[in-house]
Design a protein around this motif. Structure first.
Motif, PDB file in Angstrom:
ATOM      1  N   ALA A  57       0.840  -1.196   0.000  1.00 61.92           N
ATOM      2  CA  ALA A  57       0.000   0.000   0.000  1.00 61.92           C
ATOM      3  C   ALA A  57       0.876   1.246   0.000  1.00 61.92           C
ATOM      4  N   GLU A  58       0.376   2.292  -0.636  1.00 64.16           N
ATOM      5  CA  GLU A  58       1.058   3.585  -0.641  1.00 64.16           C
ATOM      6  C   GLU A  58       0.472   4.444   0.475  1.00 64.16           C
ATOM      7  N   PRO A  59       1.286   4.874   1.435  1.00 59.51           N
ATOM      8  CA  PRO A  59       0.758   5.681   2.534  1.00 59.51           C
ATOM      9  C   PRO A  59       0.129   6.982   2.031  1.00 59.51           C
ATOM     10  N   THR A  60      -0.962   7.363   2.664  1.00 56.88           N
ATOM     11  CA  THR A  60      -1.571   8.652   2.366  1.00 56.88           C
ATOM     12  C   THR A  60      -0.674   9.782   2.841  1.00 56.88           C
ATOM     13  N   ARG A  61      -0.015   9.538   3.965  1.00 52.42           N
ATOM     14  CA  ARG A  61       0.901  10.538   4.503  1.00 52.42           C
ATOM     15  C   ARG A  61       2.106   9.833   5.132  1.00 52.42           C
ATOM     16  N   ARG A  62       3.284  10.342   4.848  1.00 56.10           N
ATOM     17  CA  ARG A  62       4.535   9.798   5.376  1.00 56.10           C
ATOM     18  C   ARG A  62       5.279  10.954   6.061  1.00 56.10           C
ATOM     19  N   THR A  63       5.461  10.856   7.375  1.00 53.05           N
ATOM     20  CA  THR A  63       6.077  11.936   8.144  1.00 53.05           C
ATOM     21  C   THR A  63       7.370  11.447   8.774  1.00 53.05           C
ATOM     22  N   ALA A  64       8.468  12.110   8.438  1.00 54.98           N
ATOM     23  CA  ALA A  64       9.769  11.735   9.001  1.00 54.98           C
ATOM     24  C   ALA A  64       9.957  12.370  10.374  1.00 54.98           C
ATOM     25  N   TYR A  65      10.611  11.642  11.278  1.00 54.13           N
ATOM     26  CA  TYR A  65      10.883  12.142  12.618  1.00 54.13           C
ATOM     27  C   TYR A  65      12.304  12.695  12.710  1.00 54.13           C
ATOM     28  N   PRO A  66      12.495  13.742  13.517  1.00 54.86           N
ATOM     29  CA  PRO A  66      13.860  14.145  13.884  1.00 54.86           C
ATOM     30  C   PRO A  66      14.328  13.243  15.033  1.00 54.86           C
ATOM     31  N   THR A  67      14.933  12.122  14.719  1.00 61.51           N
ATOM     32  CA  THR A  67      15.250  11.105  15.717  1.00 61.51           C
ATOM     33  C   THR A  67      16.526  11.417  16.484  1.00 61.51           C
ATOM     34  N   MET A  68      16.597  10.896  17.708  1.00 65.61           N
ATOM     35  CA  MET A  68      17.804  11.018  18.513  1.00 65.61           C
ATOM     36  C   MET A  68      18.969  10.329  17.806  1.00 65.61           C
ATOM     37  N   ASP A  69      18.707   9.158  17.245  1.00 63.15           N
ATOM     38  CA  ASP A  69      19.713   8.419  16.479  1.00 63.15           C
ATOM     39  C   ASP A  69      19.529   8.756  15.006  1.00 63.15           C
ATOM     40  N   GLU A  70      20.350   9.634  14.497  1.00 56.85           N
ATOM     41  CA  GLU A  70      20.182  10.094  13.120  1.00 56.85           C
ATOM     42  C   GLU A  70      20.570   9.046  12.089  1.00 56.85           C
ATOM     43  N   THR A  71      21.208   7.966  12.534  1.00 54.48           N
ATOM     44  CA  THR A  71      21.593   6.912  11.597  1.00 54.48           C
ATOM     45  C   THR A  71      20.466   5.899  11.371  1.00 54.48           C
ATOM     46  N   ARG A  72      19.360   6.060  12.076  1.00 53.79           N
ATOM     47  CA  ARG A  72      18.246   5.122  11.947  1.00 53.79           C
ATOM     48  C   ARG A  72      16.956   5.919  11.701  1.00 53.79           C
TER      49      ARG A  72
END
Length: 334
Positions: free
Chosen positions: A142-157
């Motif tokens: 399925a193609e997500p209606t919305r995809r939101t990226a997080y500013p994560t503590m671990d930037e490599t993941r």
């Protein structure tokens, strides 16, 4: 030297020489993206032991490559539950690195399938271009209606939130093997955690040999010796647990008796998932302690390993959940 050892050495040398290589370049030059893909779909046709060897080196280097979600989980899902059309269409792209994929397991969100439409969300998912979802007893794309990226503590993941608002799906096959796919991912993640923990031990040992206090290396002090000896025990035990989980996953794939294989793989995955996560956290913390003040500076990489260890400990279930699954096998459902 085994094939896994040779593969690990190749990956380590490649990452040291080309730390900024793209996923497509890594897939082309090393073949890691198609490691678990059968040869008829353009892959290498290897197994969980070889995947664990690659994962260990990626963890050691804190690589951001989407090996876990794309080359392990997504390929594992397609091989376990995808029909022939789905495999022929998706596996060659994944094997070449031309596309990446991620898998949403049943416990990863509140997704519901109705009339071939997917609704709900997966609040914390590994990022991938193609999204495969286990829901309603099926494996769907399925193609997500919305995809939101997080500013994560671990930037490599990188992590994303995936939202589906009656998104149309393509059914790929039954969703009966999701637990196998999860355990395969746990085995690869455990190997990755082992690699990170081993690198923390190396850094701490190197620093203990070179840093001098009171006229001698700090590694000669008993307190430091005990720290490093304890971390060495954790690393070696974690490596044994991770390899046992990979071997159990391989045996599961080749087993004639499915029920027994499922039980053994789940037990070894639960052991590895619990032990390796906590071993990595301890190794990363002790690495900072041995380094002292410099270990908490932004310029030193020690904090990056602690961040990865912390995020990994929540990925594919935290240690307490693994222990709860293990307890069910040891003590029974009661």
């Amino acid at each position: 030297m085994t094939l896994s050892d040779e593969l690990g050495a190749v990956v380590r040398a490649y990452l040291a020489d080309r730390p900024d290589a793209t996923w497509q370049a890594f897939a082309r030059d090393v073949g890691a993206a198609g490691l678990l893909v059968p040869e008829r779909y353009g892959g290498a046709g290897c197994g969980p032991a070889e995947a664990a060897a690659v994962a260990e080196e990626l963890g050691r280097a804190l690589s951001p490559h989407p090996f876990l979600q794309s080359a392990v989980l997504a390929v594992g899902a397609l091989m376990a539950d995808g029909d022939e059309d789905a495999r022929a269409r998706l596996l060659p792209e994944l094997a070449s690195g031309a596309a990446t994929a991620t898998v949403v397991l049943p416990d990863d969100g509140d997704l519901a399938l109705a009339d071939d439409r997917l609704s709900g969300s997966a609040p914390y998912a590994l990022d991938g271009e193609i999204v495969l979802v286990y829901t309603g007893g099926h494996l769907v794309e399925a193609e997500p209606t919305r995809r939101t990226a997080y500013p994560t503590m671990d930037e490599t993941r990188p992590l994303v939130s995936l939202t589906f608002d009656r998104a149309p799906v393509r059914r790929l096959g039954p969703g009966t093997s999701w637990a196998r796919v999860r355990d395969l991912g746990i085995a690869a993640l455990a190997a990755e955690q082992t690699g990170g923990a081993a690198r923390c031990l190396e850094m701490a040992t190197e620093y203990a040999r070179s840093r001098r206090q009171f006229g001698r290396p700090i590694g000669s002090f008993q307190a430091i010796k005990h720290k490093l000896a304890d971390v060495l025990l954790l690393v070696e035990s974690a490596r044994s647990a991770a390899r046992a989980a990979a071997e159990a996953a391989a045996a599961e794939a080749a087993a004639d008796t499915e029920a027994e294989a499922d039980t053994e793989a789940e037990v070894f995955a639960a052991v590895a998932g619990s032990y390796c996560a906590e071993a990595y956290l301890t190794a990363a913390g002790e690495n900072i302690q041995v380094h002292g003040g410099i270990g908490v500076t932004w310029e030193h990489p020690a904090h990056r390993y602690l961040k990865r260890a912390t995020s990994d400990a929540q990925l594919l279930c935290p240690p307490r959940t693994h222990r709860a699954r293990l307890a069910a096998h040891v003590f029974g459902e009661a």
